[in-house]
Design an enzyme around this catalytic site. Structure first.
Site, mmCIF file in Angstrom:
data_model
loop_
_atom_site.group_PDB
_atom_site.id
_atom_site.type_symbol
_atom_site.label_atom_id
_atom_site.label_comp_id
_atom_site.label_asym_id
_atom_site.label_seq_id
_atom_site.Cartn_x
_atom_site.Cartn_y
_atom_site.Cartn_z
ATOM 1 N N ASN A 88 0.341 -1.313 -0.276
ATOM 2 C CA ASN A 88 0.140 0.235 -0.065
ATOM 3 C C ASN A 88 0.788 1.229 0.109
ATOM 4 O O ASN A 88 0.316 2.598 -0.477
ATOM 5 C CB ASN A 88 -0.801 0.036 0.900
ATOM 6 C CG ASN A 88 -1.448 1.056 1.514
ATOM 7 O OD1 ASN A 88 -2.218 1.623 0.927
ATOM 8 N ND2 ASN A 88 -1.203 2.542 2.276
ATOM 9 N N SER A 139 -3.210 0.245 -6.750
ATOM 10 C CA SER A 139 -3.257 0.681 -7.377
ATOM 11 C C SER A 139 -4.429 1.881 -7.950
ATOM 12 O O SER A 139 -4.091 2.559 -6.854
ATOM 13 C CB SER A 139 -3.744 -0.367 -8.457
ATOM 14 O OG SER A 139 -3.500 -0.056 -10.090
ATOM 15 N N TYR A 153 4.457 8.826 -10.536
ATOM 16 C CA TYR A 153 3.026 8.090 -10.202
ATOM 17 C C TYR A 153 2.805 7.241 -11.005
ATOM 18 O O TYR A 153 2.201 6.103 -10.654
ATOM 19 C CB TYR A 153 2.181 8.755 -9.380
ATOM 20 C CG TYR A 153 1.947 8.584 -8.278
ATOM 21 C CD1 TYR A 153 1.291 7.906 -7.241
ATOM 22 C CD2 TYR A 153 0.374 8.977 -8.650
ATOM 23 C CE1 TYR A 153 0.314 7.091 -6.183
ATOM 24 C CE2 TYR A 153 -0.881 7.974 -8.158
ATOM 25 C CZ TYR A 153 -0.942 7.116 -6.861
ATOM 26 O OH TYR A 153 -1.875 6.741 -6.045
ATOM 27 N N LYS A 157 2.944 3.488 -10.559
ATOM 28 C CA LYS A 157 1.289 2.430 -10.800
ATOM 29 C C LYS A 157 1.458 1.409 -11.902
ATOM 30 O O LYS A 157 0.179 0.299 -11.238
ATOM 31 C CB LYS A 157 0.126 3.360 -10.772
ATOM 32 C CG LYS A 157 0.446 3.881 -8.691
ATOM 33 C CD LYS A 157 0.649 2.880 -7.968
ATOM 34 C CE LYS A 157 0.839 3.896 -6.424
ATOM 35 N NZ LYS A 157 0.644 2.995 -5.545
ATOM 36 N N THR A 186 -6.806 11.583 2.082
ATOM 37 C CA THR A 186 -5.816 10.623 2.563
ATOM 38 C C THR A 186 -4.750 12.185 2.669
ATOM 39 O O THR A 186 -5.438 13.231 1.987
ATOM 40 C CB THR A 186 -5.487 9.139 2.317
ATOM 41 O OG1 THR A 186 -5.192 10.306 0.950
ATOM 42 C CG2 THR A 186 -6.445 8.502 2.251
HETATM 43 P P1 NAP Z 1 -1.130 8.464 2.411
HETATM 44 O O1 NAP Z 1 -2.243 8.989 3.398
HETATM 45 O O2 NAP Z 1 0.292 9.664 2.031
HETATM 46 O O3 NAP Z 1 -0.398 7.186 2.959
HETATM 47 C C1 NAP Z 1 1.025 6.809 3.092
HETATM 48 C C2 NAP Z 1 1.801 5.956 3.440
HETATM 49 O O4 NAP Z 1 2.502 5.888 2.823
HETATM 50 C C3 NAP Z 1 2.014 6.397 4.920
HETATM 51 O O5 NAP Z 1 1.955 5.667 5.883
HETATM 52 C C4 NAP Z 1 3.692 7.020 4.597
HETATM 53 O O6 NAP Z 1 3.713 7.309 5.768
HETATM 54 C C5 NAP Z 1 3.937 5.984 4.272
HETATM 55 N N1 NAP Z 1 4.871 5.624 2.845
HETATM 56 C C6 NAP Z 1 5.178 6.537 2.285
HETATM 57 N N2 NAP Z 1 7.140 6.339 1.720
HETATM 58 C C7 NAP Z 1 6.960 4.840 2.193
HETATM 59 C C8 NAP Z 1 7.994 4.948 2.577
HETATM 60 N N3 NAP Z 1 9.021 4.515 1.312
HETATM 61 N N4 NAP Z 1 8.459 3.526 3.253
HETATM 62 C C9 NAP Z 1 7.406 3.182 3.934
HETATM 63 N N5 NAP Z 1 6.491 3.713 3.842
HETATM 64 C C10 NAP Z 1 6.639 4.971 3.466
HETATM 65 O O7 NAP Z 1 -1.638 7.536 1.715
HETATM 66 P P2 NAP Z 1 -3.316 7.467 0.909
HETATM 67 O O8 NAP Z 1 -3.830 8.213 -0.090
HETATM 68 O O9 NAP Z 1 -3.502 6.393 1.764
HETATM 69 O O10 NAP Z 1 -2.062 6.507 -0.296
HETATM 70 C C11 NAP Z 1 -2.401 4.677 0.512
HETATM 71 C C12 NAP Z 1 -2.450 3.631 -0.853
HETATM 72 O O11 NAP Z 1 -3.646 4.490 -1.786
HETATM 73 C C13 NAP Z 1 -1.047 4.624 -2.291
HETATM 74 O O12 NAP Z 1 -0.578 3.460 -2.854
HETATM 75 C C14 NAP Z 1 -1.582 5.377 -3.078
HETATM 76 O O13 NAP Z 1 -1.128 5.612 -5.096
HETATM 77 C C15 NAP Z 1 -3.186 4.440 -3.841
HETATM 78 N N6 NAP Z 1 -3.855 5.722 -3.318
HETATM 79 C C16 NAP Z 1 -4.763 6.512 -3.470
HETATM 80 C C17 NAP Z 1 -5.516 7.589 -3.646
HETATM 81 C C18 NAP Z 1 -6.449 9.001 -2.887
HETATM 82 O O14 NAP Z 1 -6.911 9.495 -4.060
HETATM 83 N N7 NAP Z 1 -5.832 9.097 -1.721
HETATM 84 C C19 NAP Z 1 -6.317 7.432 -4.503
HETATM 85 C C20 NAP Z 1 -5.695 5.431 -5.501
HETATM 86 C C21 NAP Z 1 -5.046 4.960 -5.388
HETATM 87 P P3 NAP Z 1 5.489 7.574 5.526
HETATM 88 O O15 NAP Z 1 5.318 8.900 5.253
HETATM 89 O O16 NAP Z 1 5.533 8.093 7.368
HETATM 90 O O17 NAP Z 1 6.224 6.877 5.708
#
Ligand code: NAP
Length: 260
Positions: A88, A139, A153, A157, A186
Site C-alpha cells: 500500500n 493501484s 506515479y 503504478k 487522505t
Molecule cells: P497517504 O495518506 O500519503 O499514506 C501513505 C502511507 O505510506 C503512509 O503511511 C506513509 O508513511 C507511507 N509511506 C510513504 N512512503 C513510504 C516509504 N518509502 N516507506 C514506507 N512507507 C511509506 O496515502 P494514501 O492516500 O493512504 O495512499 C495509500 C495507497 O492508495 C497508495 O498506494 C496510493 O497510491 C493509493 N491511492 C490513493 C488515492 C487517494 O486518493 N488518496 C487514490 C488512488 C490510489 P510515512 O510517510 O511515515 O512513510
C-alpha cells in the site's frame, strides 16, 4: 469469526493502510505494519492492539531492501507463517512535468511504488506458497490514465499493475491482485492540492479541489474494507486482475465479513 492470519501492510501509519490495519485487527489478524514515521506507526499499532490483534511494526523506508527483509522476518520469526502482503505504501511526488522533474525523486518513487512490492512478494514467496497466500497491490486510475505532472506515479503504478499480472502467470499458487481504491480523503490528496498548483493543469487541479469541497472523497475506511477482504479471501480465479474497490463481488462479501 477469528482470522489469525498473518498480514503485512506497508504504508500503515495513516490513510488507506491504517484503515486496512484496523479492519484486519477487528478480525484478530496478526499484523506487521510498516511506514517511515515511527510515532504515527506506533499510534496505529496501539489502535490495532486495542481492537484485539497481535501487532508488530517495522519503521523504515520500504524502498530499502534491508527494511523489506526486516518486515518479512518480523512476521515469519514471530508467527512462522505469512498469509498476505498488502503493498500500500506509495508516494505521489515528484509532481512536475518530465522535462523538468527531479530525477532522483523520480527514481525514489519507482523504488517505493514499484520495486518495494516486488521485494516483499519475492521475500515472502516461500511462506505465501505454503499458505496459498495473497499479494494485494494498491493501484489507482493513474495506472491506466496518463495524468500530466504525475509521470513517476503513473508509470510506477502502471508497472505495479503489470507486475501483478506477471506474478499471476509466473506463480499461480500465490494470488496476486491489484485494487483501485477510488479517490480517498487522505494526506496524499492534501499534498496534491498543496503541491499541484503551478505544475498540474488547472482543470485537473480544479477536479481534485472540487472533490474535496463537495465532500466526494471517500473516507479511507470504505476502500480499506475491500482491501482487507482481498487480503484474506481473494478468490484464486481473480489472480492477476485489477479490482475496483466498488466491485459488487467484493463489497457484498466484505460487508458480510467486517460488518458482522
Ligand atoms: P497517504 O495518506 O500519503 O499514506 C501513505 C502511507 O505510506 C503512509 O503511511 C506513509 O508513511 C507511507 N509511506 C510513504 N512512503 C513510504 C516509504 N518509502 N516507506 C514506507 N512507507 C511509506 O496515502 P494514501 O492516500 O493512504 O495512499 C495509500 C495507497 O492508495 C497508495 O498506494 C496510493 O497510491 C493509493 N491511492 C490513493 C488515492 C487517494 O486518493 N488518496 C487514490 C488512488 C490510489 P510515512 O510517510 O511515515 O512513510
Amino acid at each position: 469469526m477469528s482470522e489469525q492470519r498473518v498480514v503485512i501492510i506497508t504504508g500503515a501509519s495513516r490513510g488507506l493502510g491504517a484503515a486496512t490495519a484496523r479492519w484486519l485487527a477487528k478480525k484478530s489478524c496478526r499484523l506487521v505494519l510498516n511506514a517511515r514515521g515511527a510515532q504515527p506507526l506506533e499510534e496505529v499499532r496501539q489502535q490495532c492492539l486495542a481492537l484485539g490483534s497481535e501487532v508488530l511494526s517495522v519503521a523504515g523506508d520500504v524502498g530499502d531492501l534491508a527494511v523489506c527483509q526486516q518486515i518479512v522476518a518480523a512476521a515469519t520469526d514471530r508467527w512462522g507463517r505469512l498469509d498476505a502482503v498488502v503493498n500500500n505504501a506509495a508516494v505521489i511526488d515528484p509532481i512536475g512535468i518530465y522535462t523538468q522533474v527531479d530525477m532522483e525523486a523520480w527514481s525514489r518513487a519507482m523504488q517505493i511504488n514499484l520495486v518495494a512490492p516486488l521485494y516483499l512478494a519475492r521475500l515472502g514467496a516461500p511462506w505465501l506458497l505454503q499458505s496459498k497466500g495473497k499479494v494485494v497491490n494498491v493501484s489507482t486510475g493513474a495506472a491506466v490514465h496518463p495524468l500530466a505532472a504525475w509521470s513517476a506515479y503513473c508509470a510506477s503504478k502502471a508497472g505495479l499493475h503489470h507486475l501483478t499480472r506477471c506474478m499471476a502467470v509466473e506463480q499461480p499458487k500465490i494470488i496476486a491482485v491489484s485494487m483501485r481504491p477510488g479517490v480517498i480523503d487522505t494526506a496524499m490528496q492534501d499534498q496534491i492540492r498543496k503541491d499541484g498548483p503551478g505544475h498540474m493543469p488547472p482543470d485537473l487541479m480544479q477536479f481534485f479541489r472540487q472533490l474535496k469541497e463537495t465532500n466526494r472523497l471517500e473516507p479511507p475506511e470504505v476502500p480499506a474494507k475491500s482491501l482487507a477482504w482481498l487480503a484474506l479471501y481473494c478468490p484464486p480465479e481473480w489472480n492477476g486482475e485489477m479490482v475496483e474497490y466498488t466491485d459488487a463481488r467484493v463489497i457484498r462479501e466484505a460487508a458480510a465479513v467486517f460488518d458482522a
